[in-house]
Design an enzyme around this catalytic site. Structure first.
Site, mmCIF file in Angstrom:
data_model
loop_
_atom_site.group_PDB
_atom_site.id
_atom_site.type_symbol
_atom_site.label_atom_id
_atom_site.label_comp_id
_atom_site.label_asym_id
_atom_site.label_seq_id
_atom_site.Cartn_x
_atom_site.Cartn_y
_atom_site.Cartn_z
ATOM 1 N N SER A 68 0.782 -1.245 -0.058
ATOM 2 C CA SER A 68 0.088 -0.013 -0.123
ATOM 3 C C SER A 68 0.792 1.356 0.036
ATOM 4 O O SER A 68 1.664 1.249 0.262
ATOM 5 C CB SER A 68 -0.748 0.133 1.100
ATOM 6 O OG SER A 68 -1.881 1.232 1.356
ATOM 7 N N ASP A 69 0.805 1.969 -0.585
ATOM 8 C CA ASP A 69 1.205 3.136 -0.224
ATOM 9 C C ASP A 69 0.330 4.574 -0.601
ATOM 10 O O ASP A 69 -1.192 4.348 -1.230
ATOM 11 C CB ASP A 69 2.204 3.928 -1.928
ATOM 12 C CG ASP A 69 3.041 5.089 -1.307
ATOM 13 O OD1 ASP A 69 4.024 4.672 -1.009
ATOM 14 O OD2 ASP A 69 2.856 5.861 -2.171
#
Length: 194
Positions: A68-69
């Protein structure tokens, strides 16, 4: 059933994933997070989420790996972590009366078969008009120096907003759980079934 890995050392993402009551481990991904010159915020978070998940594949074969970012965008520009109180006040002045959009990229990589699922979740934060005194008091009380956009929505930051718009409030903290649950079910790992 493949084991679950969260490709992150973020305590906030860990806490969000713990809500699903499934066992997982955390591991630090090794990814260069420098944006490419031609990347949009959506493209950036999608690429980084995918790279984070896939970077751990050799260390964790036969696993489901979550990457995730997130980026914060105001007036078309990516807004990073302020790191200083002065920068935090500056970011909040810019956000005052405006809409800040968070883009969170999510990837689920099955290292056993190479199957990759990705999604980008937008989330809009509508700031109310803030006075200088309110901004100063908020920064002094919350110390949001390591938070993109200079606020913590899960804390005192809620006082800064007019409204929030998005499919999943967890997206704002950094891990879209609704989308993740859908991805996990497609991999045969339903959080409700253990």
């Amino acid at each position: 059933m493949p084991k679950l890995i969260l490709a992150s050392t973020s305590p906030w993402r860990r806490a969000l994933l713990e809500k699903l009551q499934i066992s997982f481990e955390c591991a630090a991904p090794e990814v260069d997070e420098t944006p490419h010159s031609d990347e949009s915020p959506r493209q950036l978070v999608l690429r980084l989420a995918q790279e984070k998940a896939q970077s751990l594949a050799s260390r964790y074969p036969d696993h489901l790996i979550i990457g995730s970012d997130q980026v914060c965008v105001l007036d078309g520009e990516i807004t990073g972590k302020p790191l200083t109180e002065e920068n935090a006040r500056l970011q909040l002045r810019k956000a005052s009366g405006n809409i800040v959009t968070f883009y969170t990229g999510l990837a689920l990589f099955n290292s056993a078969n190479g199957h990759l699922q990705t999604e980008v979740e937008p989330f809009d934060v509508h700031f109310r008009h803030l006075s200088e005194a309110e901004i100063d008091n908020y920064v002094r009380k919350e110390h949001p120096l390591h938070c993109a956009g200079s606020f913590k929505s899960e804390g005192f930051g809620i006082t800064l907003f007019e409204r929030l718009e998005g499919r999943d409030p967890n997206t704002l903290v950094g891990l879209p759980l609704i989308a993740l649950c859908q991805m996990l079910r497609r991999e045969g790992k339903n959080p409700l079934m253990g």
